[in-house]
Design a protein around this motif. Structure first.
Motif, PDB file in Angstrom:
ATOM      1  N   LEU A 146     -21.660 -13.066 -62.189  1.00  8.19           N
ATOM      2  CA  LEU A 146     -23.202 -13.512 -62.401  1.00  8.19           C
ATOM      3  C   LEU A 146     -24.167 -13.309 -61.224  1.00  8.19           C
ATOM      4  O   LEU A 146     -25.245 -13.015 -61.397  1.00  8.19           O
ATOM      5  CB  LEU A 146     -23.429 -14.797 -63.198  1.00  8.19           C
ATOM      6  N   GLY A 147     -23.327 -14.064 -59.992  1.00 10.88           N
ATOM      7  CA  GLY A 147     -24.417 -14.303 -59.173  1.00 10.88           C
ATOM      8  C   GLY A 147     -25.249 -15.298 -59.174  1.00 10.88           C
ATOM      9  O   GLY A 147     -25.186 -16.314 -58.346  1.00 10.88           O
ATOM     10  N   ASP A 148     -26.020 -15.353 -60.337  1.00 11.04           N
ATOM     11  CA  ASP A 148     -26.644 -16.732 -60.563  1.00 11.04           C
ATOM     12  C   ASP A 148     -27.121 -16.596 -61.993  1.00 11.04           C
ATOM     13  O   ASP A 148     -26.710 -15.813 -62.826  1.00 11.04           O
ATOM     14  CB  ASP A 148     -27.982 -16.828 -59.659  1.00 11.04           C
ATOM     15  N   TYR A 149     -27.790 -17.329 -62.512  1.00  9.29           N
ATOM     16  CA  TYR A 149     -28.206 -17.555 -63.806  1.00  9.29           C
ATOM     17  C   TYR A 149     -29.713 -18.386 -63.810  1.00  9.29           C
ATOM     18  O   TYR A 149     -29.959 -19.152 -63.083  1.00  9.29           O
ATOM     19  CB  TYR A 149     -27.058 -18.061 -64.948  1.00  9.29           C
ATOM     20  N   GLU A 166     -17.218 -17.860 -64.962  1.00 10.11           N
ATOM     21  CA  GLU A 166     -16.879 -17.254 -63.636  1.00 10.11           C
ATOM     22  C   GLU A 166     -16.821 -18.508 -62.661  1.00 10.11           C
ATOM     23  O   GLU A 166     -18.102 -19.412 -62.568  1.00 10.11           O
ATOM     24  CB  GLU A 166     -17.910 -16.458 -62.761  1.00 10.11           C
ATOM     25  N   ALA A 167     -15.859 -18.808 -61.748  1.00  9.91           N
ATOM     26  CA  ALA A 167     -15.689 -19.676 -60.874  1.00  9.91           C
ATOM     27  C   ALA A 167     -15.020 -18.854 -59.571  1.00  9.91           C
ATOM     28  O   ALA A 167     -13.938 -19.006 -59.403  1.00  9.91           O
ATOM     29  CB  ALA A 167     -14.818 -20.893 -61.324  1.00  9.91           C
ATOM     30  N   LYS A 184     -20.024 -11.466 -47.109  1.00  6.43           N
ATOM     31  CA  LYS A 184     -20.332 -12.731 -47.316  1.00  6.43           C
ATOM     32  C   LYS A 184     -21.709 -13.040 -48.206  1.00  6.43           C
ATOM     33  O   LYS A 184     -21.747 -13.840 -49.097  1.00  6.43           O
ATOM     34  CB  LYS A 184     -20.174 -13.663 -46.333  1.00  6.43           C
ATOM     35  N   GLN A 185     -22.698 -12.390 -47.425  1.00  7.34           N
ATOM     36  CA  GLN A 185     -24.056 -12.428 -47.900  1.00  7.34           C
ATOM     37  C   GLN A 185     -24.229 -11.943 -49.483  1.00  7.34           C
ATOM     38  O   GLN A 185     -25.030 -12.586 -50.152  1.00  7.34           O
ATOM     39  CB  GLN A 185     -25.030 -11.919 -47.052  1.00  7.34           C
ATOM     40  N   ARG A 186     -23.362 -10.938 -49.560  1.00 10.34           N
ATOM     41  CA  ARG A 186     -23.579 -10.271 -50.961  1.00 10.34           C
ATOM     42  C   ARG A 186     -22.832 -11.276 -51.874  1.00 10.34           C
ATOM     43  O   ARG A 186     -23.650 -11.349 -52.991  1.00 10.34           O
ATOM     44  CB  ARG A 186     -22.894  -8.910 -50.843  1.00 10.34           C
ATOM     45  N   ILE A 187     -21.734 -11.636 -51.820  1.00  5.54           N
ATOM     46  CA  ILE A 187     -21.242 -12.803 -52.668  1.00  5.54           C
ATOM     47  C   ILE A 187     -22.088 -13.936 -52.721  1.00  5.54           C
ATOM     48  O   ILE A 187     -22.080 -14.226 -54.091  1.00  5.54           O
ATOM     49  CB  ILE A 187     -19.923 -12.837 -52.250  1.00  5.54           C
ATOM     50  N   LEU A 188     -22.674 -14.503 -51.812  1.00  5.36           N
ATOM     51  CA  LEU A 188     -23.314 -15.669 -51.971  1.00  5.36           C
ATOM     52  C   LEU A 188     -25.008 -15.435 -52.574  1.00  5.36           C
ATOM     53  O   LEU A 188     -25.378 -16.294 -53.040  1.00  5.36           O
ATOM     54  CB  LEU A 188     -23.498 -16.441 -50.624  1.00  5.36           C
ATOM     55  N   GLY A 189     -25.490 -14.269 -52.669  1.00 12.32           N
ATOM     56  CA  GLY A 189     -26.641 -13.963 -53.134  1.00 12.32           C
ATOM     57  C   GLY A 189     -26.449 -13.859 -54.796  1.00 12.32           C
ATOM     58  O   GLY A 189     -25.484 -14.029 -55.362  1.00 12.32           O
ATOM     59  N   LYS A 190     -27.875 -13.702 -55.211  1.00 10.17           N
ATOM     60  CA  LYS A 190     -27.996 -13.806 -56.433  1.00 10.17           C
ATOM     61  C   LYS A 190     -27.490 -12.480 -57.347  1.00 10.17           C
ATOM     62  O   LYS A 190     -27.279 -12.802 -58.534  1.00 10.17           O
ATOM     63  CB  LYS A 190     -29.568 -13.947 -56.899  1.00 10.17           C
ATOM     64  N   ARG A 191     -27.133 -11.378 -56.602  1.00 14.63           N
ATOM     65  CA  ARG A 191     -26.431 -10.212 -57.254  1.00 14.63           C
ATOM     66  C   ARG A 191     -24.975 -10.378 -56.846  1.00 14.63           C
ATOM     67  O   ARG A 191     -24.515  -9.202 -56.711  1.00 14.63           O
ATOM     68  CB  ARG A 191     -27.306  -9.132 -56.573  1.00 14.63           C
ATOM     69  N   GLY A 192     -24.369 -11.408 -56.586  1.00 16.03           N
ATOM     70  CA  GLY A 192     -23.099 -11.593 -56.095  1.00 16.03           C
ATOM     71  C   GLY A 192     -22.137 -12.264 -57.154  1.00 16.03           C
ATOM     72  O   GLY A 192     -22.054 -11.725 -58.222  1.00 16.03           O
ATOM     73  N   HIS A 193     -21.673 -13.328 -56.839  1.00 19.10           N
ATOM     74  CA  HIS A 193     -20.576 -14.029 -57.736  1.00 19.10           C
ATOM     75  C   HIS A 193     -20.944 -15.486 -57.788  1.00 19.10           C
ATOM     76  O   HIS A 193     -21.672 -16.023 -56.799  1.00 19.10           O
ATOM     77  CB  HIS A 193     -19.256 -13.855 -57.229  1.00 19.10           C
ATOM     78  N   LEU A 194     -20.613 -16.255 -58.839  1.00 15.47           N
ATOM     79  CA  LEU A 194     -20.788 -17.666 -58.843  1.00 15.47           C
ATOM     80  C   LEU A 194     -19.741 -18.666 -58.168  1.00 15.47           C
ATOM     81  O   LEU A 194     -18.669 -18.063 -58.257  1.00 15.47           O
ATOM     82  CB  LEU A 194     -20.759 -18.230 -60.154  1.00 15.47           C
ATOM     83  N   SER A 195     -20.233 -19.419 -57.232  1.00 16.11           N
ATOM     84  CA  SER A 195     -19.434 -20.486 -56.604  1.00 16.11           C
ATOM     85  C   SER A 195     -18.774 -21.231 -57.534  1.00 16.11           C
ATOM     86  O   SER A 195     -19.162 -21.378 -58.784  1.00 16.11           O
ATOM     87  CB  SER A 195     -20.034 -21.104 -55.262  1.00 16.11           C
ATOM     88  N   ASN A 196     -17.825 -22.003 -57.142  1.00 16.05           N
ATOM     89  CA  ASN A 196     -17.011 -22.993 -58.024  1.00 16.05           C
ATOM     90  C   ASN A 196     -18.127 -24.089 -58.484  1.00 16.05           C
ATOM     91  O   ASN A 196     -18.023 -24.479 -59.610  1.00 16.05           O
ATOM     92  CB  ASN A 196     -16.001 -23.763 -57.292  1.00 16.05           C
ATOM     93  N   GLU A 197     -19.103 -24.419 -57.522  1.00 16.02           N
ATOM     94  CA  GLU A 197     -19.726 -25.533 -58.033  1.00 16.02           C
ATOM     95  C   GLU A 197     -21.000 -24.796 -58.985  1.00 16.02           C
ATOM     96  O   GLU A 197     -21.082 -25.434 -60.091  1.00 16.02           O
ATOM     97  CB  GLU A 197     -20.688 -25.888 -56.415  1.00 16.02           C
ATOM     98  N   ARG A 198     -21.417 -23.663 -58.733  1.00 12.81           N
ATOM     99  CA  ARG A 198     -22.353 -23.153 -59.555  1.00 12.81           C
ATOM    100  C   ARG A 198     -21.922 -22.650 -61.035  1.00 12.81           C
ATOM    101  O   ARG A 198     -22.358 -22.996 -61.952  1.00 12.81           O
ATOM    102  CB  ARG A 198     -23.046 -21.823 -59.098  1.00 12.81           C
ATOM    103  N   GLY A 199     -20.461 -22.454 -61.114  1.00 14.37           N
ATOM    104  CA  GLY A 199     -19.938 -22.052 -62.192  1.00 14.37           C
ATOM    105  C   GLY A 199     -19.809 -23.383 -62.820  1.00 14.37           C
ATOM    106  O   GLY A 199     -20.050 -23.198 -64.156  1.00 14.37           O
ATOM    107  N   GLY A 200     -19.306 -24.440 -62.040  1.00 15.81           N
ATOM    108  CA  GLY A 200     -19.294 -25.838 -62.981  1.00 15.81           C
ATOM    109  C   GLY A 200     -20.630 -26.196 -63.714  1.00 15.81           C
ATOM    110  O   GLY A 200     -20.630 -26.736 -64.833  1.00 15.81           O
ATOM    111  N   GLN A 201     -21.562 -25.968 -62.689  1.00 18.94           N
ATOM    112  CA  GLN A 201     -23.006 -26.418 -63.586  1.00 18.94           C
ATOM    113  C   GLN A 201     -23.236 -25.533 -64.771  1.00 18.94           C
ATOM    114  O   GLN A 201     -23.896 -26.078 -65.627  1.00 18.94           O
ATOM    115  CB  GLN A 201     -23.968 -26.078 -62.293  1.00 18.94           C
TER     116      GLN A 201
END
Length: 265
Positions: A146-149, A166-167, A184-201
């Motif tokens: 997702l990167g983000d939502y 995704e987590a 790292k920047q790609r994964i952390l960006g809005k076109r990357g992947h959800l972190s554990n925290e963001r996935g939990g949210q």
């Protein structure tokens, strides 16, 4: 309906969703042999699969597609841009392209008794989507890469009886890990992947009073641990309006190397 993560992780993804009359795969990012074995573990034959839904064209989501199609000739659905990119995949091999069916993001379509909605997401692919599937009574949501939502994605995924969310990574592990800075920047960006925290949210935003099961999926092998992902997401669920006991949601981490426990709803 039934949901099962056959394989889920940064090295390969394949998800099963089924009803009483229809069997669907979402992505085929591992070998045909592994997919067949995982399906057998939940008493489904590969010949019984009615369709394959493709989320996007990255190798960990289509790596086993060509071999699977040559063996079983199953219809494939994805956005037109995604299918064009899949056709350019160097390891696809010779396939019958009449099996490919273009769909439009945000426009629902039916496969037998299942209504399927592809939802646009922001991953760094040509036209990526996640999916919801419903038999008119129960609903399953599958959302990774997702990167983000935003509110639209939350609204589209909401109301599910079972879901895979995704987590992907622990932010601190990623930041101090061996990946090159641009990755790292790609994964952390809005076109990357959800972190554990963001996935939990996101999981918290999707909770309801009829959840039968939640998978945490697409974990990074290098930047996450299953227990860390689980505990981080669990912490994000504290104080939710439905239950103070995470066990009421039947939450689990989807296995990277084998079929996970089947969720029935």
């Amino acid at each position: 309906m039934r949901l099962c993560s056959l394989y889920s992780g940064s090295s390969g993804n394949c998800i099963y969703v089924g009803s009483d009359h229809t069997n669907i795969l979402i992505d085929t990012g591992v070998s045909m042999k592994k997919i067949v074995q995982a399906l057998e573990a939940i008493d489904v034959k590969a010949e019984e699969i009615d369709a394959i839904l493709i989320t996007h064209e990255h190798t960990d989501h289509i790596g086993g597609l060509g071999v699977f199609l040559r063996k079983y000739g199953i219809p494939v659905y994805g956005t037109s841009k995604t299918l064009e990119a899949v056709c350019q995949y160097k390891n696809l091999g010779k396939v019958d392209f009449s099996l490919f069916h273009g769909i439009c993001p945000e426009e629902s379509f039916a496969i037998k008794d299942l209504y399927i909605k592809p939802i646009s997401i922001w991953h760094d692919a040509v036209d990526p989507v996640c999916y919801t599937l419903s038999d008119g009574d129960k609903k399953v949501s599958v959302a990774t890469d997702l990167g983000d939502y935003d509110d639209h994605i939350v609204q589209s995924l909401s109301g599910a009886d079972a879901m895979l969310i995704e987590a992907n990574h622990d932010i601190r592990m990623l930041e101090v890990g061996p990946y090159p800075y641009p990755l790292k920047q790609r994964i952390l960006g809005k076109r990357g992947h959800l972190s554990n925290e963001r996935g939990g949210q996101l999981v918290r935003a999707l909770l309801n009073d009829h959840i039968k099961g939640i998978y945490l999926g697409h974990l990074s092998k290098e930047n996450n641990y299953p227990d860390l992902a689980f505990e981080t997401v669990k912490n994000e669920l504290y104080g939710n309006p439905y239950s103070n006991d995470y066990r009421d949601f039947n939450m689990m981490v989807a296995d990277r190397e084998k079929c996970s426990v089947l969720i029935e709803c």
